[in-house]
Design an enzyme around this catalytic site. Structure first.
Site, mmCIF file in Angstrom:
data_model
loop_
_atom_site.group_PDB
_atom_site.id
_atom_site.type_symbol
_atom_site.label_atom_id
_atom_site.label_comp_id
_atom_site.label_asym_id
_atom_site.label_seq_id
_atom_site.Cartn_x
_atom_site.Cartn_y
_atom_site.Cartn_z
ATOM 1 N N LYS A 100 0.848 -1.200 0.000
ATOM 2 C CA LYS A 100 0.000 0.000 0.000
ATOM 3 C C LYS A 100 0.881 1.248 0.000
ATOM 4 O O LYS A 100 1.884 1.297 0.721
ATOM 5 C CB LYS A 100 -0.906 -0.023 1.240
ATOM 6 N N SER A 175 -9.779 1.634 3.007
ATOM 7 C CA SER A 175 -8.914 2.428 2.144
ATOM 8 C C SER A 175 -7.873 1.603 1.395
ATOM 9 O O SER A 175 -7.309 2.070 0.422
ATOM 10 C CB SER A 175 -8.202 3.482 2.972
ATOM 11 N N SER A 199 -9.973 -0.714 7.231
ATOM 12 C CA SER A 199 -9.398 -0.527 5.895
ATOM 13 C C SER A 199 -8.699 -1.743 5.312
ATOM 14 O O SER A 199 -8.294 -1.722 4.152
ATOM 15 C CB SER A 199 -8.421 0.653 5.917
#
Ligand code: MG
Ligand code: ZN
Lengths: 510, 98, 495
Positions: A100, A175, A199
């Site tokens: 990420k 997210s 997330s």
């Protein structure tokens, strides 16, 4: 149909790599090729960056923001050379991983999905990234996310949204939507996400994969660009429980650079077993309500039955303060964020919008650099901490947090693990919730309580909803008992009752 | 507690965000809705409850007072939007220090 | 004039002091960067102290230790458990745009200092309460570029983060100081304690100790007046002058029918005035909240007592010891102010007479240091040097004048040379009762028969002229006492 290299789990790849059937380079090339085909990325060479107009009209997944094809190939070649020399390598050496874009990794920009950091090359490396590299994993690139990890759909990325590999008209969740989509689309068998209020778990549920939010403090936050420091925790995504446990094991460990990193040793992760006799599992009444869609509840009930069939005892458990979790979360997280994100001011790094005075420069930089959701949360948090409101908002929310944590520890005196659906519904469509922040926030209603309490929690797929989209179940365990998550998850995964497994993007696109 | 537009401007100023009139008009009802939802926390009786800052309550995590290598000046300045005399350059500061 | 009499009758001054002390740790508060003063800009920096995204603070153990030690030295209560808060405000020299500080749980609370103040020639003890001592971090330094060189009128500012993150202790007194002399005595005593505990050299000219004064005035019996905060007080002397000026200004304003504004004022040393830096329309909203990146600091009784056991001698005890050794009050204060306690002790240990040592330290040595703008440590002077010098005078090897010359050379060499070597090199040797001196004295007696007759006639004072003549011939190297004796012998012998 012959299995492609990209269809293999990390464990399968590890066997093939160790016995010399395939090289790390072949594995890497296979994944880069698939990324090139389905992610709208040029992986032929060099470093590829997504910009905000890339592919708004195509159907590519857009899981990656940066792909470091050359670096990945070089790393793979090094690993192959070491293996050829007979060096002992870590178990998963040569297995690709996607990261990420919120963990610092020199060599790739770390953008956090924000215009603010579009060109920021971090001058240091996150501890988690170091652990991945030390384990011989091959980072392919960094993945898309809601800006500064604020969001539940990846629609808040400054570089365009990521699509759900199950149905490109749907969001992948957020997210960590890019990391979830990358694993679901078989761009990598492993990926790393971060979870503040859900997330990792929510996108895992939406994309039909496994994702774990570890016990707070067991995975280093050093180099994780903070959203809400008391909640943020990096964790693994994979397509199987065993792979998820393996990546989780690589990531966790004490780090002296993180004051909140805990030193207590946590139990080792169990070997795969399907026997749950003697295990008591609580179903959280407050999180199995008519606020959840019927197909989600139906799959959830199937899962409960499956667990009973494995010997587990299921009981209903009440967490009386859980319904207040979301409200508390949306005060605490923005409060911390308002302070954490103050450093983006155009002085030391990132975007600067010029102006006559330093103060105007700060204000214009922040207004242009941050997207709408980030600004909203900064303003909520600033207000919640401001004089005259602190007691009613931030302080009261922090007290409610104590009560929620207490509810959990009370429950864990009776049960080994707790269960709820991961999300109230399956993946929604683009634009469906962008106009209504609260509707979007409600996606996290089931995941937020565990975040507030700091306990480990995971989502794993339990079948398909009426709309053909994946459904996830959330397992929660006491502090430091991440091992219990895997024990329960193995049993669910091995139950034939549960039809699951992500479809390949190729099938979706066909 | 609702947040009138003038308070939205005050909060934006505190948060050092430049906001246009249109943004104020957009944000005011949204922030009110979010705060309205969040105010549910007031329903919980928690007067004598300790607030929670960390899930664990560790204490005394500290490091020895031993220097470790700093980053090179070039590495730190490389990310800076403006550099002058080996320092981070900013436009004139209208004093408002803490 | 008494200490309060500078204000018109019926007016009372109220002062509270906020003092920041930079700790003398090797590394910064949250990271391993060096704390060296005066390095090239942005060379002692890392991800943590430049606030790079994702970086995290870890507390410096030594800083906590030093804070507890100083907390005990100011008679404070050490909190069993305390935490760090973030103080949120935007400023370019603050890398994270929040300062990690302490808020409602400071490490130390409820301390006090007993300070000695001279009022109308008498020494009185005044107790000044200390509200709190807390740990925090320093900011970076801004260089204002443009015509004025100051922040006003600068075109732009250039930021150096070398200082950013250096451990600071903030010590806040209660607003219960009512005269400038007590304010100065408090600051001087606090500085002496900081130095005695070894937590900081506390040099105000290096910014290692900084003082802000909150000043207000009121008519006796009235509630507290509106205060102003005075910054840029770079010495104990500036503090006294600024408080005096500001109190008089406020009384003038009020008696002139004006109101005092809540504002920050800048002390302009060269013009000897305070002037508005900025007006605070309202109290700044710092949005303090517990820093989630840091965990609690605990100070259980055992830990506190272990630290207390290592407490070095504090200034009050030192003053008492000096008094017992025969030093007068000025000497005792002077030796402490010169940070010369170690040198003093060392010199005495080497056999020098205590009062002589003190005389030298507060007299000629202090003079040379002031002239050369050096500290004792920078000058390299040791107790051995001092005891040698004193012994050489006592032995008659050096005259006092010669010893002062030796001292000058000693300081020039930054203590590298010895007094003996310097005396030899510069031929600073006092002629004793030797054949050479006897020859010169005889010559002077022969050449000045008239004076000799006068002396024999009872004008004993005239011997001075003869001594002077000997001195002239020996270029000042003759020992005056020996010369005097010799001349008397010669004059009486040939009578
Ligand atoms: Mg302070
Ligand atoms: Zn540093």
């Amino acid at each position: 149909m012959a299995r492609e290299l990209t269809d293999h789990t990390a464990h399968e790849l590890a066997v093939l790599l160790t016995d010399g059937t395939v090289s790390a380079r072949e594995v890497t090339d296979a994944h880069l090729e698939r990324i090139a085909t389905f992610d709208g990325v040029d992986t032929s060479s060099g470093v590829w960056h997504r910009d905000d107009n890339t592919g708004s009209n195509d159907t590519a997944i857009h899981a990656f923001l940066h792909v470091l094809a050359d670096a990945a190939r070089d790393t793979a070649d090094e690993i192959d050379a070491k293996r050829a020399r007979g060096e002992t390598l870590p178990a998963f050496a040569g297995v690709p991983v996607a990261i990420k874009d919120v963990l610092t990794w020199p060599g790739s920009p770390t953008t956090c999905g924000s215009r603010m950091l579009a060109n920021w090359n971090p001058p240091y490396q996150a501890t988690v990234v170091t652990r991945l590299i030390d384990a011989g994993l091959i980072p392919l690139g960094t993945t898309n996310m809601d800006e500064f990890a604020m969001g539940s759909s990846t629609e808040n990325s400054a570089f365009g949204p990521t699509r759900n590999p199950f149905d490109v008209a749907c969001v992948p969740g957020g997210s960590s939507g890019g990391s979830a989509a990358a694993v679901a689309a078989r761009f990598a068998p492993f990926s790393v996400g971060t979870d503040t209020g859900g997330s990792i778990r929510q996108p895992a549920a939406f994309t039909g994969i496994v994702g774990t939010k570890p016990t707070y403090g067991t995975v280093s936050r050093y180099g994780l660009v903070a959203f809400a420091s008391s909640l943020d925790q990096a964790g693994p995504f994979a397509r199987t429980v065993a792979d998820t446990a393996a990546l989780h094991d690589i990531m966790r460990g004490h780090d002296p650079r993180d004051s909140t990193s805990i030193t207590q040793a946590a139990p080792a992760f169990p070997a795969a077993t399907t026997d749950l006799s003697g295990v008591t599992i609580g179903v959280i009444s407050e999180l199995v309500t008519d606020g959840f869609s019927p197909d989600v509840l139906a799959r959830f009930n199937d899962t409960c039955q499956a667990l009973s069939s494995r010997g587990a005892t299921l009981i209903d458990v009440s967490l009386p303060h859980a319904p207040y979790g979301l409200a508390a979360y949306y005060l605490i997280a923005p409060s911390e964020a308002s302070s954490n994100l103050a450093r983006f001011d155009g002085v030391r790094y990132g975007l600067r919008v010029d102006a006559d005075t330093a103060e105007e420069m700060n204000a214009h930089t922040r207004s242009e650099g941050f997207g709408t959701e980030v600004k909203r949360r900064i303003m909520i948090g600033t207000h919640a901490l401001s004089s005259g409101y602190y007691d009613a908002y931030y302080l009261q929310a922090s007290k409610v947090r104590t009560l929620i944590a207490r509810d959990f520890s009370n429950a864990f005196t009776h049960v080994d693990a707790l269960l709820s659906p991961t999300t109230p519904s399956t993946a929604f469509r683009f634009g469906e919730k962008t106009a209504d922040p609260i509707a979007m926030y409600l996606s996290d209603v089931a995941t937020v309580p565990a975040s507030l309490a700091g306990i480990p929690a995971m989502s794993l797929p339990i079948g398909i909803g009426d709309d053909g989209m994946p459904v996830g179940v959330q397992i929660m365990a006491p502090l430091l008992r991440d091992d219990v998550l895997y024990r329960v998850a193995y049993a669910i995964e091995q139950t034939p009752l549960i039809p699951t497994g992500p479809r390949a993007v190729a099938e979706v696109n066909a | 507690m609702s947040l009138p537009e003038e308070d939205v401007r005050h909060v934006a100023r505190l948060a050092r965000l430049f906001v246009t009139d249109d943004e104020v008009a957009l944000f005011a009802p949204q922030l009110n809705a979010i705060l309205g939802y969040a105010e549910q926390v007031a329903e919980v009786a928690a007067d004598d409850v300790e607030p929670m800052v960390h899930p664990f309550a560790p204490a005394d995590v500290a490091r020895d007072d031993i220097p470790s290598p700093s980053l090179s000046r070039d590495a730190i300045l490389a990310g800076a939007p403006a550099v002058e005399q080996m320092r981070f350059a900013v436009p004139r500061i209208v004093a408002e220090e803490g | 004039m008494t200490d309060t009499a500078f204000l018109p009758d019926g007016w009372e001054l109220v002062v509270g002091l906020e003092v920041h002390v930079e700790l003398d740790t090797a590394t910064k508060m949250w990271c391993g960067c060096a704390t060296t003063f005066g390095d090239e800009p942005n060379t002692n920096v890392c991800p943590v102290c430049t606030g790079q995204p994702g970086s995290l603070p870890v507390v410096n153990k030594r800083a906590v230790h030093d804070a507890i030690l100083l907390g005990l030295a100011i008679n404070g209560h050490i909190a069993e458990r305390c935490q760090f808060h973030r103080k949120n405000y935007f400023y370019p020299d603050l890398a994270k745009n929040y300062q990690i500080s302490q808020y409602d749980t400071p490490l130390v609370s409820d301390g006090f200092l007993d300070v000695e103040v001279e009022i109308d020639g008498a020494i009185v003890i005044r107790r000044v309460g200390i509200e709190r001592l807390h740990m925090e971090e320093d900011t970076g330094k801004s260089l204002h570029v443009g015509e004025s060189g100051r922040i006003h009128g600068a075109e732009r500012s250039l930021i150096d983060y070398n200082r950013c993150g250096i451990p600071l202790l903030e010590i806040v007194s209660h607003p219960e100081i009512h005269d400038p002399v007590t304010a100065q005595a408090y600051l001087r005593e606090l500085q002496a304690i900081v130095i005695a505990t070894g937590v900081s050299p506390a040099r105000m000219d290096h910014g290692q100790m900084r003082c802000d004064a909150n000043v207000s005035v009121r008519r006796f019996g009235d509630p507290l007046g509106t205060r102003t905060e005075i910054k840029n007080l770079n010495s104990v002397r500036s503090l006294g002058r600024a408080v005096r000026y500001e109190a008089l200004r406020q009384v003038d304003e009020i008696t002139g029918g004006n109101r005092i504004r809540l504002e920050t004022r800048h002390w302009d040393e060269s013009r000897s005035v305070t002037e508005t830096l900025r007006v605070k329309e309202s109290v700044t909203d710092y949005r303090y909240f517990p820093d989630p990146d840091l965990v609690a600091v605990t100070a259980p009784t055992e830990r506190v007592e272990t630290i207390r056991a290592t407490m070095p001698e504090l200034p009050a005890a030192t003053r008492q010891r000096f008094a017992d050794a025969g030093l007068n009050r000025e000497q005792a204060i002077g030796v402490i102010a010169l940070t010369a306690i170690d040198v003093y002790d060392d010199a005495v240990k080497h056999g020098a007479d205590a009062t002589r040592v003190a005389q030298w330290l507060v007299g000629d040595i202090a003079g040379v240091l002031t002239q050369e703008s050096l500290t004792l440590a920078e000058a390299g002077l040791t107790g051995q040097h001092l005891s040698d010098l004193i012994a050489m005078i006592a032995d008659g090897q050096l005259s006092h004048t010669m010893a002062k010359t030796v001292l000058g050379h000693l300081v020039d060499s930054r203590g590298q040379a010895t007094p003996q070597a310097i005396a030899k090199k510069h031929n600073l040797v006092q002629l004793q009762d030797t054949d050479a001196l006897r020859d010169i004295a005889r010559q002077v007696v022969d050449e000045n028969q008239e004076t000799v007759q006068a002396i024999r006639g009872g004008n004993t004072k005239a011997i001075g002229a003869l001594v002077g003549a000997v001195m002239a011939k020996t270029k000042g190297q003759a020992d005056p006492r020996a010369t005097n004796q010799l001349l008397n012998e010669l004059i009486n012998a040939s009578a």
